[in-house]
Design a protein around this motif. Structure first.
Motif, PDB file in Angstrom:
ATOM      1  N   LEU A 114      42.252 150.909  69.203  1.00  0.00           N
ATOM      2  CA  LEU A 114      42.702 150.190  70.370  1.00  0.00           C
ATOM      3  C   LEU A 114      43.286 148.693  70.114  1.00  0.00           C
ATOM      4  O   LEU A 114      44.379 148.308  70.857  1.00  0.00           O
ATOM      5  CB  LEU A 114      41.674 149.946  71.350  1.00  0.00           C
ATOM      6  CG  LEU A 114      40.905 151.259  71.770  1.00  0.00           C
ATOM      7  CD1 LEU A 114      39.681 150.839  72.512  1.00  0.00           C
ATOM      8  CD2 LEU A 114      41.875 152.034  72.807  1.00  0.00           C
ATOM      9  N   LEU A 115      42.856 148.105  69.057  1.00  0.00           N
ATOM     10  CA  LEU A 115      43.433 146.796  68.641  1.00  0.00           C
ATOM     11  C   LEU A 115      44.802 146.767  67.894  1.00  0.00           C
ATOM     12  O   LEU A 115      45.035 146.797  66.516  1.00  0.00           O
ATOM     13  CB  LEU A 115      42.590 146.084  67.868  1.00  0.00           C
ATOM     14  CG  LEU A 115      40.917 145.888  68.663  1.00  0.00           C
ATOM     15  CD1 LEU A 115      40.125 145.542  67.613  1.00  0.00           C
ATOM     16  CD2 LEU A 115      41.122 144.757  69.548  1.00  0.00           C
ATOM     17  N   LYS A 116      45.771 146.796  68.686  1.00  0.00           N
ATOM     18  CA  LYS A 116      47.132 147.092  67.935  1.00  0.00           C
ATOM     19  C   LYS A 116      48.048 145.924  67.291  1.00  0.00           C
ATOM     20  O   LYS A 116      48.716 145.956  66.557  1.00  0.00           O
ATOM     21  CB  LYS A 116      48.016 147.687  68.997  1.00  0.00           C
ATOM     22  CG  LYS A 116      47.474 148.954  69.401  1.00  0.00           C
ATOM     23  CD  LYS A 116      48.512 149.595  70.512  1.00  0.00           C
ATOM     24  CE  LYS A 116      47.966 150.953  70.964  1.00  0.00           C
ATOM     25  NZ  LYS A 116      47.489 152.173  70.193  1.00  0.00           N
ATOM     26  N   GLU A 146      43.798 139.715  74.767  1.00  0.00           N
ATOM     27  CA  GLU A 146      43.589 141.097  75.019  1.00  0.00           C
ATOM     28  C   GLU A 146      42.838 141.720  73.860  1.00  0.00           C
ATOM     29  O   GLU A 146      41.728 142.417  74.268  1.00  0.00           O
ATOM     30  CB  GLU A 146      45.102 141.945  75.082  1.00  0.00           C
ATOM     31  CG  GLU A 146      44.855 143.311  75.591  1.00  0.00           C
ATOM     32  CD  GLU A 146      46.053 144.114  76.127  1.00  0.00           C
ATOM     33  OE1 GLU A 146      46.225 145.239  75.824  1.00  0.00           O
ATOM     34  OE2 GLU A 146      47.091 143.278  76.600  1.00  0.00           O
ATOM     35  N   GLU A 147      43.118 141.398  72.602  1.00  0.00           N
ATOM     36  CA  GLU A 147      42.241 141.836  71.618  1.00  0.00           C
ATOM     37  C   GLU A 147      40.944 141.466  71.644  1.00  0.00           C
ATOM     38  O   GLU A 147      39.965 142.009  71.327  1.00  0.00           O
ATOM     39  CB  GLU A 147      43.037 141.591  70.118  1.00  0.00           C
ATOM     40  CG  GLU A 147      44.119 142.501  69.949  1.00  0.00           C
ATOM     41  CD  GLU A 147      45.508 142.314  70.690  1.00  0.00           C
ATOM     42  OE1 GLU A 147      45.512 140.983  71.390  1.00  0.00           O
ATOM     43  OE2 GLU A 147      46.401 142.907  70.892  1.00  0.00           O
ATOM     44  N   ILE A 148      40.784 140.281  71.995  1.00  0.00           N
ATOM     45  CA  ILE A 148      39.575 139.549  72.129  1.00  0.00           C
ATOM     46  C   ILE A 148      38.719 140.247  73.177  1.00  0.00           C
ATOM     47  O   ILE A 148      37.443 140.675  72.762  1.00  0.00           O
ATOM     48  CB  ILE A 148      39.430 138.100  72.455  1.00  0.00           C
ATOM     49  CG1 ILE A 148      40.099 137.278  71.206  1.00  0.00           C
ATOM     50  CG2 ILE A 148      38.074 137.272  72.780  1.00  0.00           C
ATOM     51  CD1 ILE A 148      40.574 135.933  71.648  1.00  0.00           C
ATOM     52  N   LEU A 149      39.228 140.450  74.284  1.00  0.00           N
ATOM     53  CA  LEU A 149      38.584 141.367  75.254  1.00  0.00           C
ATOM     54  C   LEU A 149      38.249 142.747  74.892  1.00  0.00           C
ATOM     55  O   LEU A 149      37.195 143.184  75.149  1.00  0.00           O
ATOM     56  CB  LEU A 149      39.363 141.439  76.689  1.00  0.00           C
ATOM     57  CG  LEU A 149      39.407 140.121  77.238  1.00  0.00           C
ATOM     58  CD1 LEU A 149      40.540 140.134  78.465  1.00  0.00           C
ATOM     59  CD2 LEU A 149      38.307 139.392  77.642  1.00  0.00           C
ATOM     60  N   LEU A 168      40.919 132.969  66.862  1.00  0.00           N
ATOM     61  CA  LEU A 168      42.280 133.456  67.014  1.00  0.00           C
ATOM     62  C   LEU A 168      42.677 132.677  68.203  1.00  0.00           C
ATOM     63  O   LEU A 168      41.955 132.171  69.008  1.00  0.00           O
ATOM     64  CB  LEU A 168      42.147 134.888  67.389  1.00  0.00           C
ATOM     65  CG  LEU A 168      41.924 135.976  66.156  1.00  0.00           C
ATOM     66  CD1 LEU A 168      40.869 136.877  66.864  1.00  0.00           C
ATOM     67  CD2 LEU A 168      42.995 136.314  65.714  1.00  0.00           C
ATOM     68  N   THR A 169      43.893 132.131  68.250  1.00  0.00           N
ATOM     69  CA  THR A 169      44.525 131.855  69.436  1.00  0.00           C
ATOM     70  C   THR A 169      44.502 132.761  70.760  1.00  0.00           C
ATOM     71  O   THR A 169      44.145 133.974  70.677  1.00  0.00           O
ATOM     72  CB  THR A 169      45.999 131.332  69.124  1.00  0.00           C
ATOM     73  OG1 THR A 169      46.641 132.502  69.027  1.00  0.00           O
ATOM     74  CG2 THR A 169      46.080 130.176  68.137  1.00  0.00           C
ATOM     75  N   SER A 170      44.811 132.167  71.998  1.00  0.00           N
ATOM     76  CA  SER A 170      44.629 132.762  72.959  1.00  0.00           C
ATOM     77  C   SER A 170      45.941 133.707  73.133  1.00  0.00           C
ATOM     78  O   SER A 170      45.966 134.886  74.017  1.00  0.00           O
ATOM     79  CB  SER A 170      44.628 132.012  74.258  1.00  0.00           C
ATOM     80  OG  SER A 170      46.372 131.315  74.398  1.00  0.00           O
ATOM     81  N   GLU A 171      46.783 133.812  72.070  1.00  0.00           N
ATOM     82  CA  GLU A 171      47.777 134.859  72.078  1.00  0.00           C
ATOM     83  C   GLU A 171      47.147 136.221  71.934  1.00  0.00           C
ATOM     84  O   GLU A 171      47.984 137.211  72.248  1.00  0.00           O
ATOM     85  CB  GLU A 171      48.702 134.485  70.883  1.00  0.00           C
ATOM     86  CG  GLU A 171      49.675 135.516  70.492  1.00  0.00           C
ATOM     87  CD  GLU A 171      50.593 135.166  69.263  1.00  0.00           C
ATOM     88  OE1 GLU A 171      51.042 136.022  68.609  1.00  0.00           O
ATOM     89  OE2 GLU A 171      50.329 133.922  68.944  1.00  0.00           O
ATOM     90  N   TYR A 172      46.239 136.224  71.334  1.00  0.00           N
ATOM     91  CA  TYR A 172      45.274 137.567  71.064  1.00  0.00           C
ATOM     92  C   TYR A 172      43.957 137.783  71.981  1.00  0.00           C
ATOM     93  O   TYR A 172      43.202 138.427  71.989  1.00  0.00           O
ATOM     94  CB  TYR A 172      44.777 137.359  69.565  1.00  0.00           C
ATOM     95  CG  TYR A 172      45.781 137.497  68.454  1.00  0.00           C
ATOM     96  CD1 TYR A 172      46.417 138.452  68.606  1.00  0.00           C
ATOM     97  CD2 TYR A 172      46.162 136.217  68.062  1.00  0.00           C
ATOM     98  CE1 TYR A 172      47.770 138.368  67.275  1.00  0.00           C
ATOM     99  CE2 TYR A 172      47.127 136.254  67.081  1.00  0.00           C
ATOM    100  CZ  TYR A 172      47.910 136.971  66.879  1.00  0.00           C
ATOM    101  OH  TYR A 172      48.955 136.977  65.943  1.00  0.00           O
TER     102      TYR A 172
END
Length: 170
Positions: free
Chosen positions: A90-92, A72-75, A66-70
């Motif tokens: 939580l992964l909206k 928050e989801e990666i964290l 995934l790009t860094s756009e995601y």
């Protein structure tokens, strides 16, 4: 002059891209991953043996880029244990979808996905190196670019981003 790092193995890291691995329907973040063979194409991930995801990983998994756009989801995927929290709630901004060749889900928003079957597991004291035989590589046309901004880990909750593509044709 160099300094010696003692008991600080993560301080010596070169930044590495973060990926979300999915086992069944359980996403988790992995910073320790790398290709290990060309033919057959084998790709490895390293998992802490105390993690819930390790207990689930029997037959197959997907590696989702995934790009860094995601970010928050990666964290989120890496901060919670799937047996304690419903991470999917939580992964909206990411969605699981069926994979082509494996039963584990893929992430729809990924720009590239490796679908893997477990080829070999190498057990160490606290981690397991899981080598996956890559059955399918899926990518979104026009989305796999050297200029993709990626979330990188430097270990122990230190993160950075590549800001420019680093492609040079030789």
């Amino acid at each position: 002059m160099f300094k010696i790092i003692e008991d600080g193995y993560t301080l010596g890291y070169v930044p590495r891209p973060l990926v979300i691995v999915v086992v069944e329907e359980n996403p988790f973040t992995v910073g320790w991953h790398t290709p290990v063979n060309k033919n057959p194409f084998l790709y490895s991930i390293s998992i802490d043996k105390t993690n819930y995801s390790y207990k689930l990983l029997k037959d197959n998994f997907t590696i989702n880029f995934l790009t860094s756009e995601y970010f928050e989801e990666i964290l989120i995927a890496g901060s919670y244990h799937g047996d304690q929290v419903d991470k999917l709630r939580l992964l909206k901004n990411i969605h699981l979808t069926n994979s082509e060749k494996v039963s584990s889900k893929s992430i729809l928003e990924s720009f590239m996905v490796y679908e893997c079957e477990v080829y070999q597991k190498l057990e160490f004291q606290d981690h397991c190196l899981v080598i996956g035989g890559v059955l399918v590589i899926k990518y979104k046309q026009g989305k796999v670019k050297p200029k993709n901004k990626l979330a990188l880990t430097m270990g122990k909750n230190y993160y950075c981003f590549n800001t420019k593509g680093f492609y040079k044709k030789i």
